[in-house]
Design a protein around this motif. Structure first.
Motif, mmCIF file in Angstrom:
data_model
loop_
_atom_site.group_PDB
_atom_site.id
_atom_site.type_symbol
_atom_site.label_atom_id
_atom_site.label_comp_id
_atom_site.label_asym_id
_atom_site.label_seq_id
_atom_site.Cartn_x
_atom_site.Cartn_y
_atom_site.Cartn_z
ATOM 1 N N GLU A 43 5.531 13.070 -4.790
ATOM 2 C CA GLU A 43 4.962 11.789 -4.375
ATOM 3 C C GLU A 43 3.607 12.013 -3.684
ATOM 4 O O GLU A 43 2.643 11.305 -3.952
ATOM 5 C CB GLU A 43 5.936 11.121 -3.408
ATOM 6 C CG GLU A 43 5.561 9.770 -2.926
ATOM 7 C CD GLU A 43 6.624 9.214 -1.989
ATOM 8 O OE1 GLU A 43 6.319 9.037 -0.787
ATOM 9 O OE2 GLU A 43 7.755 8.988 -2.448
ATOM 10 N N GLU B 106 0.879 12.861 -6.150
ATOM 11 C CA GLU B 106 0.415 11.713 -6.928
ATOM 12 C C GLU B 106 -0.562 10.854 -6.131
ATOM 13 O O GLU B 106 -1.467 10.259 -6.699
ATOM 14 C CB GLU B 106 1.611 10.842 -7.352
ATOM 15 C CG GLU B 106 2.476 11.492 -8.397
ATOM 16 C CD GLU B 106 3.721 10.677 -8.712
ATOM 17 O OE1 GLU B 106 3.870 9.548 -8.187
ATOM 18 O OE2 GLU B 106 4.562 11.185 -9.465
ATOM 19 N N CYS B 107 -0.354 10.760 -4.822
ATOM 20 C CA CYS B 107 -1.196 9.931 -3.945
ATOM 21 C C CYS B 107 -1.693 10.769 -2.777
ATOM 22 O O CYS B 107 -1.249 10.598 -1.647
ATOM 23 C CB CYS B 107 -0.399 8.741 -3.422
ATOM 24 S SG CYS B 107 0.278 7.689 -4.680
ATOM 25 N N GLY C 259 -2.740 8.778 0.336
ATOM 26 C CA GLY C 259 -1.978 7.651 0.804
ATOM 27 C C GLY C 259 -0.667 7.971 1.338
ATOM 28 O O GLY C 259 0.012 7.343 2.013
#
Length: 61
Positions: free
Chosen positions: A54, A57-58, A61
């Protein structure tokens, strides 16, 4: 990832897990009962894999 950070199994762009042989050996060296390690490590590994992927991927963020 702590002590197992260097024991990751990876594919390009994704973490797929820990080297569980190394994880069990580390647990034994730290005095963790093998039955507890065998029960807990796969559950903890699944969360670690999901969170690491996760984050990849970001990254902001």
């Amino acid at each position: 990832m702590g002590r197992l950070g260097g024991q990751l199994r990876v594919l390009p762009g994704a973490v797929i897990g820990w080297d569980l042989t190394a994880a069990l050996a580390l647990g034994a060296a730290l005095g963790v009962p093998p039955t507890a390690a065998a029960e807990l490590l796969p559950v903890i590994e699944a969360v670690m894999v999901a969170k690491n992927n996760e984050q990849m991927e970001c990254p902001n963020g």
